[in-house]
Design a protein around this motif. Structure first.
Motif, mmCIF file in Angstrom:
data_model
loop_
_atom_site.group_PDB
_atom_site.id
_atom_site.type_symbol
_atom_site.label_atom_id
_atom_site.label_comp_id
_atom_site.label_asym_id
_atom_site.label_seq_id
_atom_site.Cartn_x
_atom_site.Cartn_y
_atom_site.Cartn_z
ATOM 1 N N UNK A 86 22.585 39.069 68.044
ATOM 2 C CA UNK A 86 21.445 38.291 68.527
ATOM 3 C C UNK A 86 20.330 39.173 69.072
ATOM 4 N N UNK A 87 20.711 40.294 69.630
ATOM 5 C CA UNK A 87 19.730 41.186 70.243
ATOM 6 C C UNK A 87 19.929 42.584 69.656
ATOM 7 N N UNK A 88 19.245 42.864 68.579
ATOM 8 C CA UNK A 88 19.461 44.123 67.861
ATOM 9 C C UNK A 88 19.085 45.344 68.702
ATOM 10 N N UNK A 89 18.186 45.168 69.658
ATOM 11 C CA UNK A 89 17.706 46.285 70.466
ATOM 12 C C UNK A 89 18.733 46.786 71.467
ATOM 13 N N UNK A 90 19.763 45.958 71.743
ATOM 14 C CA UNK A 90 20.647 46.297 72.858
ATOM 15 C C UNK A 90 21.483 47.543 72.591
ATOM 16 N N UNK A 91 21.817 47.809 71.328
ATOM 17 C CA UNK A 91 22.604 49.006 71.018
ATOM 18 C C UNK A 91 21.801 50.262 71.347
ATOM 19 N N UNK A 92 20.549 50.286 70.912
ATOM 20 C CA UNK A 92 19.699 51.441 71.209
ATOM 21 C C UNK A 92 19.481 51.581 72.719
ATOM 22 N N UNK A 93 19.400 50.449 73.427
ATOM 23 C CA UNK A 93 19.196 50.495 74.873
ATOM 24 C C UNK A 93 20.403 51.088 75.581
ATOM 25 N N UNK A 94 21.611 50.684 75.160
ATOM 26 C CA UNK A 94 22.840 51.203 75.773
ATOM 27 C C UNK A 94 22.957 52.704 75.534
ATOM 28 N N UNK A 95 22.657 53.125 74.322
ATOM 29 C CA UNK A 95 22.716 54.557 74.012
ATOM 30 C C UNK A 95 21.595 55.308 74.733
ATOM 31 N N UNK A 96 20.409 54.720 74.777
ATOM 32 C CA UNK A 96 19.251 55.391 75.338
ATOM 33 C C UNK A 96 19.266 55.550 76.838
ATOM 34 N N UNK A 97 20.069 54.752 77.558
ATOM 35 C CA UNK A 97 20.095 54.843 79.015
ATOM 36 C C UNK A 97 20.980 55.982 79.500
ATOM 37 N N UNK A 98 21.780 56.548 78.626
ATOM 38 C CA UNK A 98 22.741 57.580 79.018
ATOM 39 C C UNK A 98 22.079 58.940 79.181
ATOM 40 N N UNK A 99 22.274 59.614 80.317
ATOM 41 C CA UNK A 99 21.760 60.985 80.466
ATOM 42 C C UNK A 99 22.358 61.942 79.441
ATOM 43 N N UNK A 100 23.579 61.662 78.992
ATOM 44 C CA UNK A 100 24.200 62.509 77.978
ATOM 45 C C UNK A 100 23.428 62.423 76.666
ATOM 46 N N UNK A 101 22.942 61.226 76.350
ATOM 47 C CA UNK A 101 22.088 61.056 75.168
ATOM 48 C C UNK A 101 20.811 61.873 75.300
ATOM 49 N N UNK A 102 20.241 61.887 76.492
ATOM 50 C CA UNK A 102 19.001 62.630 76.715
ATOM 51 C C UNK A 102 19.219 64.129 76.501
ATOM 52 N N UNK A 103 20.343 64.637 77.003
ATOM 53 C CA UNK A 103 20.646 66.051 76.794
ATOM 54 C C UNK A 103 20.881 66.338 75.309
ATOM 55 N N UNK A 104 21.498 65.383 74.611
ATOM 56 C CA UNK A 104 21.736 65.559 73.175
ATOM 57 C C UNK A 104 20.424 65.570 72.398
ATOM 58 N N UNK A 105 19.495 64.702 72.786
ATOM 59 C CA UNK A 105 18.191 64.672 72.123
ATOM 60 C C UNK A 105 17.476 66.005 72.319
ATOM 61 N N UNK A 106 17.515 66.523 73.550
ATOM 62 C CA UNK A 106 16.872 67.808 73.824
ATOM 63 C C UNK A 106 17.561 68.954 73.086
ATOM 64 N N UNK A 107 18.857 68.775 72.801
ATOM 65 C CA UNK A 107 19.628 69.816 72.105
ATOM 66 C C UNK A 107 19.617 69.638 70.595
ATOM 67 N N UNK A 108 18.937 68.587 70.122
ATOM 68 C CA UNK A 108 18.901 68.241 68.693
ATOM 69 C C UNK A 108 20.315 68.023 68.151
#
Length: 214
Positions: A157-179
């Protein structure tokens, strides 16, 4: 005391990284960047040296301690990764780690001062605030794991929620910075249900501006 705590932080990082067998033989360069910065980010609040006598000095200590933890992570990456590690990607990952730690230690200092005002012993207030901050970082970092099943159920019903759950994680942020494609790493692929879904990670500039703004 601050120097002693910095040494303890460095030793603790070495012990944890040794337990993970950190090195380019066992880890891809991008995954190693995520591992080292995440370990430094989780351990730094536990060795926080405490607030200073004034707000200005406390602010300076927050920045200095965050920089020191990020610098330790950078040094560990350059030693463990050797020529396999891109110098500029190490700088990028550690710079984001510093922004993250400045925010985390600011909240930590606020907790410490609040608990000290409640007649809690200064040492106990510092240690409790450090443990609370480290625990909060660990819980936020693992959001894609413990919120994954609920996110998958709600995604119809809410397709955005998966990206939101992943995007709120600091570990995701470090992974993005690390490519690094975090959820496609072997461990996450085996343990996170979100690894099989279509994921859009946040952009690095948006993550960096969010931390800087906060």
């Amino acid at each position: 005391m601050i120097a002693a705590r910095l040494v303890m932080l460095a030793v603790s990082m070495l012990i944890v990284l040794a337990a993970f067998e950190a090195g380019v033989e066992q880890w891809q360069p991008s995954a190693l960047r995520v591992l080292v910065t995440a370990v430094a980010g989780l351990l730094a609040p536990l060795f926080w040296p405490g607030t200073a006598a004034t707000a200005g000095r406390t602010g300076a200590r927050i920045v200095a301690w965050s920089f020191a933890a990020a610098a330790l992570a950078g040094a560990a990456l350059l030693v463990l990764g050797g020529p396999m590690q891109s110098f500029w990607l190490v700088i990028t990952a550690c710079a984001l780690l510093m922004l993250m730690l400045v925010l985390a230690h600011s909240l930590l200092a606020a907790l410490e001062l609040r608990w000290r005002q409640r007649s809690v012993d200064a040492h106990d207030a510092r240690e409790q605030a450090g443990r609370a901050t480290a625990t909060a970082l660990a819980l936020l970092g693992s959001t894609p794991l413990w919120c994954g099943p609920a996110a998958e159920l709600l995604a119809a019903r809410h397709a955005w929620i998966v990206d939101a759950i992943v995007g709120v994680s600091p570990l995701t942020h470090l992974a993005v910075a690390s490519r690094n494609d975090l959820l496609r790493n072997q461990w996450f692929y085996q343990h996170s249900n979100l690894a099989g879904l279509r994921i859009t990670y946040p952009e690095l500039d948006a993550v960096a501006w969010s931390y800087a703004s906060a």
